[in-house]
Design a protein around this motif. Structure first.
Motif, PDB file in Angstrom:
ATOM      1  N   GLU A 178       1.351 -20.074   5.724  1.00 25.29           N
ATOM      2  CA  GLU A 178       2.667 -19.569   5.419  1.00 25.29           C
ATOM      3  C   GLU A 178       2.635 -19.601   3.945  1.00 25.29           C
ATOM      4  N   LEU A 179       3.244 -18.214   3.016  1.00 27.16           N
ATOM      5  CA  LEU A 179       3.459 -18.156   1.904  1.00 27.16           C
ATOM      6  C   LEU A 179       4.765 -18.603   1.472  1.00 27.16           C
ATOM      7  N   ALA A 180       5.271 -18.538   0.171  1.00 22.21           N
ATOM      8  CA  ALA A 180       6.529 -18.738  -0.169  1.00 22.21           C
ATOM      9  C   ALA A 180       7.609 -18.227   0.836  1.00 22.21           C
ATOM     10  N   ASP A 181       8.625 -19.311   1.148  1.00 20.18           N
ATOM     11  CA  ASP A 181       9.717 -18.898   1.998  1.00 20.18           C
ATOM     12  C   ASP A 181       9.297 -18.776   3.657  1.00 20.18           C
ATOM     13  N   GLY A 182       8.209 -19.377   3.746  1.00 22.72           N
ATOM     14  CA  GLY A 182       7.876 -19.498   5.287  1.00 22.72           C
ATOM     15  C   GLY A 182       7.555 -18.181   5.846  1.00 22.72           C
ATOM     16  N   ILE A 183       6.932 -17.358   4.982  1.00 24.78           N
ATOM     17  CA  ILE A 183       6.506 -15.889   5.472  1.00 24.78           C
ATOM     18  C   ILE A 183       5.033 -16.028   5.779  1.00 24.78           C
ATOM     19  N   PRO A 184       4.597 -15.886   7.126  1.00 22.70           N
ATOM     20  CA  PRO A 184       3.225 -15.908   7.348  1.00 22.70           C
ATOM     21  C   PRO A 184       2.066 -14.876   6.792  1.00 22.70           C
ATOM     22  N   VAL A 185       1.147 -15.515   6.345  1.00 25.75           N
ATOM     23  CA  VAL A 185       0.194 -14.605   5.595  1.00 25.75           C
ATOM     24  C   VAL A 185      -0.160 -13.157   5.905  1.00 25.75           C
ATOM     25  N   PHE A 186       0.103 -13.093   7.322  1.00 18.79           N
ATOM     26  CA  PHE A 186      -0.447 -11.712   7.885  1.00 18.79           C
ATOM     27  C   PHE A 186       0.650 -10.785   7.956  1.00 18.79           C
ATOM     28  N   SER A 187       2.119 -11.478   7.945  1.00 21.22           N
ATOM     29  CA  SER A 187       3.204 -10.758   7.798  1.00 21.22           C
ATOM     30  C   SER A 187       3.379 -10.200   6.363  1.00 21.22           C
ATOM     31  N   THR A 188       3.042 -10.938   5.381  1.00 23.69           N
ATOM     32  CA  THR A 188       2.967 -10.546   4.054  1.00 23.69           C
ATOM     33  C   THR A 188       1.974  -9.340   3.900  1.00 23.69           C
ATOM     34  N   ALA A 189       0.625  -9.500   4.491  1.00 25.74           N
ATOM     35  CA  ALA A 189      -0.337  -8.460   4.451  1.00 25.74           C
ATOM     36  C   ALA A 189       0.247  -7.311   4.961  1.00 25.74           C
ATOM     37  N   CYS A 190       0.829  -7.171   5.859  1.00 26.47           N
ATOM     38  CA  CYS A 190       1.579  -6.056   6.506  1.00 26.47           C
ATOM     39  C   CYS A 190       2.721  -5.370   5.651  1.00 26.47           C
ATOM     40  N   VAL A 191       3.392  -6.188   5.016  1.00 27.90           N
ATOM     41  CA  VAL A 191       4.276  -5.788   4.331  1.00 27.90           C
ATOM     42  C   VAL A 191       3.539  -5.133   3.085  1.00 27.90           C
ATOM     43  N   ILE A 192       2.419  -5.727   2.427  1.00 26.95           N
ATOM     44  CA  ILE A 192       1.781  -5.141   1.286  1.00 26.95           C
ATOM     45  C   ILE A 192       1.541  -3.785   1.708  1.00 26.95           C
ATOM     46  N   VAL A 193       0.752  -3.733   3.018  1.00 29.08           N
ATOM     47  CA  VAL A 193       0.232  -2.419   3.486  1.00 29.08           C
ATOM     48  C   VAL A 193       1.218  -1.329   3.590  1.00 29.08           C
ATOM     49  N   ILE A 194       2.459  -1.781   3.996  1.00 31.10           N
ATOM     50  CA  ILE A 194       3.614  -0.797   4.330  1.00 31.10           C
ATOM     51  C   ILE A 194       4.065  -0.350   2.975  1.00 31.10           C
ATOM     52  N   THR A 195       4.256  -1.051   2.056  1.00 35.17           N
ATOM     53  CA  THR A 195       4.788  -0.753   0.693  1.00 35.17           C
ATOM     54  C   THR A 195       3.689   0.031   0.039  1.00 35.17           C
ATOM     55  N   GLY A 196       2.312  -0.298   0.108  1.00 37.37           N
ATOM     56  CA  GLY A 196       1.234   0.475  -0.441  1.00 37.37           C
ATOM     57  C   GLY A 196       1.360   1.690   0.272  1.00 37.37           C
ATOM     58  N   CYS A 197       1.524   2.025   1.593  1.00 40.77           N
ATOM     59  CA  CYS A 197       1.497   3.389   2.077  1.00 40.77           C
ATOM     60  C   CYS A 197       2.511   4.222   1.671  1.00 40.77           C
ATOM     61  N   VAL A 198       3.742   3.622   1.395  1.00 40.32           N
ATOM     62  CA  VAL A 198       4.945   4.312   0.855  1.00 40.32           C
ATOM     63  C   VAL A 198       4.496   4.832  -0.534  1.00 40.32           C
ATOM     64  N   GLN A 199       3.962   4.379  -1.539  1.00 41.79           N
ATOM     65  CA  GLN A 199       3.495   4.793  -2.625  1.00 41.79           C
ATOM     66  C   GLN A 199       2.349   5.654  -2.601  1.00 41.79           C
ATOM     67  N   THR A 200       1.509   5.663  -1.598  1.00 41.90           N
ATOM     68  CA  THR A 200       0.443   6.531  -1.278  1.00 41.90           C
ATOM     69  C   THR A 200       0.838   7.854  -0.834  1.00 41.90           C
ATOM     70  N   ILE A 201       1.800   7.830   0.135  1.00 42.64           N
ATOM     71  CA  ILE A 201       2.367   9.075   0.746  1.00 42.64           C
ATOM     72  C   ILE A 201       2.997   9.731  -0.348  1.00 42.64           C
ATOM     73  N   SER A 202       3.920   9.117  -1.122  1.00 41.97           N
ATOM     74  CA  SER A 202       4.681   9.729  -2.177  1.00 41.97           C
ATOM     75  C   SER A 202       3.471  10.457  -3.175  1.00 41.97           C
ATOM     76  N   VAL A 203       2.532   9.594  -3.838  1.00 39.44           N
ATOM     77  CA  VAL A 203       1.603  10.275  -4.505  1.00 39.44           C
ATOM     78  C   VAL A 203       0.706  11.637  -3.989  1.00 39.44           C
ATOM     79  N   ARG A 204       0.393  11.297  -2.836  1.00 35.51           N
ATOM     80  CA  ARG A 204      -0.366  12.702  -2.170  1.00 35.51           C
ATOM     81  C   ARG A 204       0.745  13.815  -1.905  1.00 35.51           C
ATOM     82  N   LEU A 205       1.992  13.485  -1.581  1.00 36.12           N
ATOM     83  CA  LEU A 205       2.884  14.638  -1.245  1.00 36.12           C
ATOM     84  C   LEU A 205       3.268  15.348  -2.606  1.00 36.12           C
TER      85      LEU A 205
END
Length: 220
Positions: A178-205
């Motif tokens: 787990e990383l800070a505040d007890g968040i599992p690494v893979f949960s953090t990875a998914c949050v990074i993917v989700i956040t990055g996808c929001v940025q990517t979708i915005s850029v492409r549109l």
């Protein structure tokens, strides 16, 4: 002719492309079609999904997951190279290229979701956002603009994020790392993917809208 068109394909670094030159020539020489290579990417993604799925029971399976994610990307590159080298590019091939990619995204993130290493919902939201990211890239083609590949969370980087998460668990030797505040690494990875996808979708549109606005201005 029934395979990939050379247009509207992601630019690939020459150093990565060089790793598949011999394989591409072998496929063409032995009659292995680009479609077959595209379907092999689903097999690689299925292997990655299974490795992620059971990795909480045996974390060494994460090594297989990393290798399978890389192999998925390699097959995604190789199919286009085979199509070009064999002279079998086509619009039908674009479909065969794209559809297995979307299946692969869902398989891999579903495996992560049910791995026990992250929150299930985050895994599925990452899968949904991966699909939306791909859609935002191709949607402009329906109105005559080029496909967009911008943004920070394209397909290769989604796999890189998962590979880093898997490597972190392997290095520190704890499936529940787990990383800070007890968040599992893979949960953090998914949050990074989700956040990055929001940025990517915005850029492409936004780029697609800009191209459309430019075309409309030129038509006046």
């Amino acid at each position: 002719m029934n395979h990939k068109q050379t247009s509207n394909r992601r630019p690939i670094a020459e150093v990565f492309r060089a790793t598949a030159r011999a394989a591409s020539s072998w496929c063409v020489k032995n009659g292995v079609s680009a479609d077959t290579v595209s379907y092999l990417s689903i097999a690689a993604s299925s292997a990655a999904a299974l490795c992620f799925l059971f990795s909480s029971q045996q974390n060494l399976l994460l090594i297989g997951a990393i290798i399978s994610c890389i192999l998925r990307l390699w097959c995604n590159m190789l199919d286009g190279m085979v199509a070009i080298e064999s002279g079998t590019t086509s619009k039908r091939g674009e479909i065969v290229n794209e559809f297995p990619d979307r299946i692969s995204d869902v398989l891999i993130f579903a495996g992560v979701a049910h791995s026990g290493l992250c929150h299930v919902a985050l895994g599925y939201w990452a899968a949904i956002m991966a699909l939306m990211t791909a859609y935002s890239g191709v949607i402009g083609q329906t109105v005559g603009t080029p496909r967009q590949f911008g943004g920070i969370m394209s397909k290769p980087w989604r796999m890189v994020v998962l590979a880093i998460a898997a490597a972190s668990v392997l290095i520190f030797g704890d499936q529940k790392l787990e990383l800070a505040d007890g968040i599992p690494v893979f949960s953090t990875a998914c949050v990074i993917v989700i956040t990055g996808c929001v940025q990517t979708i915005s850029v492409r549109l936004l780029r697609t809208f800009k191209l459309l606005s430019s075309e409309e201005s030129d038509a006046i």
